[in-house]
Design a protein around this motif. Structure first.
Motif, PDB file in Angstrom:
ATOM      1  N   LEU A 203     -12.540  -4.447   2.898  1.00 53.43           N
ATOM      2  CA  LEU A 203     -13.641  -3.558   3.254  1.00 53.43           C
ATOM      3  C   LEU A 203     -14.968  -4.298   3.228  1.00 53.43           C
ATOM      4  CD1 LEU A 203     -14.713  -0.637   3.785  1.00 53.43           C
ATOM      5  CD2 LEU A 203     -14.967  -0.447   1.288  1.00 53.43           C
TER       6      LEU A 203
ATOM      7  N   SER B 155     -10.175  -1.363   6.016  1.00 51.17           N
ATOM      8  CA  SER B 155      -9.576  -0.028   6.034  1.00 51.17           C
ATOM      9  C   SER B 155      -9.620   0.592   4.647  1.00 51.17           C
ATOM     10  CB  SER B 155      -8.127  -0.089   6.524  1.00 51.17           C
ATOM     11  OG  SER B 155      -7.327  -0.844   5.619  1.00 51.17           O
ATOM     12  N   ILE B 156      -9.657   1.927   4.627  1.00 54.08           N
ATOM     13  CA  ILE B 156      -9.586   2.692   3.383  1.00 54.08           C
ATOM     14  C   ILE B 156      -8.525   3.769   3.600  1.00 54.08           C
ATOM     15  CG2 ILE B 156     -10.832   4.144   1.738  1.00 54.08           C
ATOM     16  CD1 ILE B 156     -13.454   2.935   2.862  1.00 54.08           C
ATOM     17  N   ARG B 157      -7.411   3.649   2.933  1.00 55.29           N
ATOM     18  CA  ARG B 157      -6.330   4.610   3.142  1.00 55.29           C
ATOM     19  C   ARG B 157      -6.145   5.483   1.902  1.00 55.29           C
ATOM     20  NH1 ARG B 157      -3.526   3.755   7.720  1.00 55.29           N
ATOM     21  NH2 ARG B 157      -3.880   1.751   8.778  1.00 55.29           N
TER      22      ARG B 157
ATOM     23  N   VAL C 207     -11.629   5.453   7.372  1.00 59.57           N
ATOM     24  CA  VAL C 207     -12.633   4.811   8.229  1.00 59.57           C
ATOM     25  C   VAL C 207     -12.559   5.331   9.657  1.00 59.57           C
ATOM     26  CG1 VAL C 207     -13.427   2.603   9.179  1.00 59.57           C
ATOM     27  CG2 VAL C 207     -12.695   2.745   6.789  1.00 59.57           C
ATOM     28  N   THR C 208     -11.359   5.552  10.168  1.00 54.07           N
ATOM     29  CA  THR C 208     -11.202   5.982  11.561  1.00 54.07           C
ATOM     30  C   THR C 208     -11.102   7.499  11.711  1.00 54.07           C
ATOM     31  OG1 THR C 208      -8.793   5.715  11.390  1.00 54.07           O
ATOM     32  CG2 THR C 208     -10.078   3.819  12.188  1.00 54.07           C
TER      33      THR C 208
ATOM     34  N   GLU D  75      -3.518   7.632   4.971  1.00 54.07           N
ATOM     35  CA  GLU D  75      -4.377   7.987   6.099  1.00 54.07           C
ATOM     36  C   GLU D  75      -5.692   7.238   6.013  1.00 54.07           C
ATOM     37  OE1 GLU D  75      -6.074  11.968   8.408  1.00 54.07           O
ATOM     38  OE2 GLU D  75      -4.759  12.167   6.651  1.00 54.07           O
ATOM     39  N   ASP D  76      -6.098   6.605   7.110  1.00 51.34           N
ATOM     40  CA  ASP D  76      -7.296   5.775   7.125  1.00 51.34           C
ATOM     41  C   ASP D  76      -8.549   6.638   7.219  1.00 51.34           C
ATOM     42  OD1 ASP D  76      -9.157   3.779   7.282  1.00 51.34           O
ATOM     43  OD2 ASP D  76      -8.188   2.696   8.910  1.00 51.34           O
TER      44      ASP D  76
ATOM     45  N   THR E 206       0.807  -1.223   0.000  1.00 50.41           N
ATOM     46  CA  THR E 206       0.000   0.000   0.000  1.00 50.41           C
ATOM     47  C   THR E 206       0.835   1.266   0.000  1.00 50.41           C
ATOM     48  OG1 THR E 206      -0.092   0.085   2.416  1.00 50.41           O
ATOM     49  CG2 THR E 206      -1.800  -1.192   1.299  1.00 50.41           C
TER      50      THR E 206
ATOM     51  N   ILE F  83      -7.575   0.079  -0.472  1.00 45.45           N
ATOM     52  CA  ILE F  83      -8.709  -0.498   0.258  1.00 45.45           C
ATOM     53  C   ILE F  83      -8.352  -1.930   0.628  1.00 45.45           C
ATOM     54  CG2 ILE F  83     -11.148  -1.137   0.134  1.00 45.45           C
ATOM     55  CD1 ILE F  83     -11.554   1.064  -1.907  1.00 45.45           C
ATOM     56  N   ARG F  84      -8.537  -2.273   1.911  1.00 49.72           N
ATOM     57  CA  ARG F  84      -8.214  -3.618   2.368  1.00 49.72           C
ATOM     58  C   ARG F  84      -9.396  -4.232   3.128  1.00 49.72           C
ATOM     59  NH1 ARG F  84      -5.150  -2.900  -0.717  1.00 49.72           N
ATOM     60  NH2 ARG F  84      -2.879  -3.071  -0.781  1.00 49.72           N
TER      61      ARG F  84
ATOM     62  N   SER G  35     -10.806  -5.541  -1.607  1.00 50.16           N
ATOM     63  CA  SER G  35      -9.453  -4.979  -1.593  1.00 50.16           C
ATOM     64  C   SER G  35      -9.094  -4.499  -2.986  1.00 50.16           C
ATOM     65  CB  SER G  35      -8.429  -6.025  -1.130  1.00 50.16           C
ATOM     66  OG  SER G  35      -8.653  -6.426   0.208  1.00 50.16           O
TER      67      SER G  35
END
Length: 564
Positions: free
Chosen positions: A23, A80-82, A89-90, A86-87, A13, A20-21, A39
């Motif tokens: 998801l 996660s979506i980076r 999702v969080t 930067e993620d 990544t 995207i991992r 992903s």
């Protein structure tokens, strides 16, 4: 539920703009997953197309990346979506607002709904700078917006800056939305069906514009679409989704020329070819003669204006002959007059010139009770089947309404409705259900059944398959062909999609700015076009160099189909 072989997660990544991992997105509180273990990566300067039918999860994925999932309706359950590491999702809502436009941006399908109708477009693009570039003066912001308008090839940028969305064309509005998305040069651009509602020539310009700006800024593009013609034009890699699952992914050539999964093969092979099938010339008796048809709208002048009102010519001097059992296609861009002609023939709008002869009667002269029998003989199927059906009435009630209006006993009407539903491939049991309980393709079949139950001599299909997924579209086109052969009904088929016209039409009439510029057999018009406008439409058709049904590129361009 169909299961697919597991696909290894995308690679490292660190070099991906979007990563995207695993998801998963689910319906809040229900546990139903609309995206499962997805992903994918998108790198700088790369275009990844996500394709699939309605309900595949592709648009949900794009909204999840932007942090725009409707709260309380859909939620990220796992993964996660980076974006640039930067993620999303969080991230907090405040951080997401900071990331939008500066690091990631989105172009939506319908620009008119993406723009605020009460503000000028210049003010709306300026707002992005005002919120994210607080140190810029108003003059600097205006200069930046005008420069961006020039970058997206808008004419007369000073005038457009002060224009409202409704004062611009669809293509211009989409350029404004693209300018708004790219003005802060984000590294990731998400385009969700940005050309679906556009004519082919405008679509070609917008696709070229996105590619031009992508190369200039090395933007990563995630392009959501169901149009494989567009995919063939712009994609570097393709991700295929079905009901929330990633079916397969690969380079453009791997997916279009060597698809591994049966679902992908079915999807790609459903794309109609621009090469028309060779057909015998229609030989049935004429059921409709149109001569010199015209429709002019009188311009309205404000009481405060001194300028003379201008007449708007929607259609002028249109001539056509429709034979029994013939499918005559009327093609052209928005504003060409094709729908105006169709609605004049059905008498939904009144022609201002010309004659429409049907069985010795001039339809243009009929009114009141004299017109009523004609309405049974000419039926129309509209573009949006959901809006065409009353959501509060069962399918059976909607289908028999016309018959009841013409005095057919209810018992006979119900029997005929059940028989007609069988003709369009639906069970008579469907009559007890409501429109929302059917898929889009099934609803269009219901609309066709409602028209056919009247036993018409002429069926007008006004963009009747343009809103459907490619596989459903293929089913409806096959149905219309079967109905034509079975009943001998003459069909006026209105469309802006030359691929669809090539597959179903015997004759094609091309319209531009209210006038007919070319008429001939489908094979002649599409393989040997005489008018420059027809040639421009064909040249603008996306993916014209691909033979999707045979999973191969067309090396020599368009060529006539071989005889069966």
């Amino acid at each position: 539920m169909t299961t697919y072989s597991p696909i290894p997660p995308a690679g490292d990544t660190s070099s991906a703009i979007l990563a995207i991992r695993n998801l998963s997105v689910e319906v809040a509180g229900a546990g139903n997953r609309v995206v499962r273990n997805l992903s994918l990566d998108v790198h700088a300067g790369e275009t990844v197309c996500v394709v699939g039918e309605s309900g595949s999860g592709k648009s949900v994925t794009s909204l999840a990346v932007m942090g725009l999932l409707p709260p309380g309706v859909l939620t990220v359950n796992a993964g996660s979506i980076r974006v640039e590491g930067e993620d999303v999702v969080t991230a907090t809502q405040r951080r997401l607002r900071e990331m939008r436009a500066t690091r990631m941006a989105m172009v939506f399908q319908e620009p008119m709904t993406a723009l605020n109708p009460v503000h000028t477009v210049g003010k709306q693009v300026d707002e992005v700078l005002r919120l994210h570039r607080k140190k810029m003066s108003a003059a600097e912001r205006r200069a930046k917006v005008l420069d961006m308008f020039r970058s997206v090839h808008l004419p007369d940028v000073e005038r457009i800056f002060d224009s409202y969305p409704h004062q611009l064309s669809g293509g211009q509005r989409q350029r404004i939305v693209i300018a708004m998305a790219l003005i802060l040069e984000p590294k990731l651009l998400i385009a969700d069906e940005p050309t679906t509602a556009l004519d082919v020539t405008t679509q070609k310009q917008i696709l070229a514009l996105i590619k031009e700006l992508q190369v200039k800024h090395q933007t990563a593009v995630l392009f959501i679409t169901h149009d494989f013609g567009v995919v063939a034009e712009i994609s570097d890699r393709i991700v295929v989704m079905n009901r929330g699952d990633l079916v397969e992914s690969g380079t453009r050539n791997e997916i279009l020329a060597e698809p591994k999964q049966s679902y992908t093969r079915r999807l790609v092979s459903s794309v109609p070819s621009l090469v028309p099938s060779r057909r015998e010339a229609p030989s049935g008796m004429p059921v409709l003669h149109v001569k010199g048809l015209g429709r002019t709208y009188g311009g309205k002048r404000s009481v405060l204006s001194r300028k003379a009102a201008h007449n708007i010519i929607a259609a002028a001097d249109v001539n056509l002959t429709l034979r029994k059992g013939e499918i005559l296609g009327i093609v052209g861009e928005s504003g060409s007059g094709k729908s105006t002609v169709a609605r004049c023939i059905v008498r939904l709008i009144e022609p201002t010139a010309g004659h429409m002869m049907m069985g010795g009667e001039d339809l243009s002269t009929l009114s009141g009770s004299a017109l009523r029998p004609v309405r049974r003989r000419i039926q129309i199927v509209f573009q949006d089947p959901y809006r065409s059906l009353n959501p509060r009435r069962t399918v059976g009630e909607s289908i028999i309404e016309g018959l009841l209006n013409f005095g057919v006993p209810r018992e006979d009407a119900l029997k005929r409705a059940g028989e007609t539903l069988s003709v369009v491939g639906l069970s008579p049991d469907a009559m007890r259900r409501y429109p929302h309980q059917f898929s889009g393709g099934q609803r269009q079949r219901i609309c066709i059944a409602r028209a056919l139950v009247m036993d018409p001599e002429i069926l007008v299909a006004d963009e009747a398959v343009s809103a459907l997924d490619v596989s459903v579209q293929a089913q409806v086109l096959e149905l219309l062909e079967q109905v034509r052969q079975r009943t001998g009904v003459g069909v006026l088929f209105i469309t802006h999609d030359l691929r669809v016209a090539a597959q179903i039409c015997d004759t094609i009439m091309v319209m531009q700015r209210g006038k007919v510029v070319e008429t001939g057999s489908a094979e002649t018009v599409l393989t040997e076009p005489r008018h420059e406008y027809t040639r421009a439409l064909i040249d603008a058709a996306p993916g014209r160099d691909w033979d999707f049904r045979n999973f191969r590129p067309i090396s020599a361009g368009l060529a006539p189909a071989s005889a069966p």
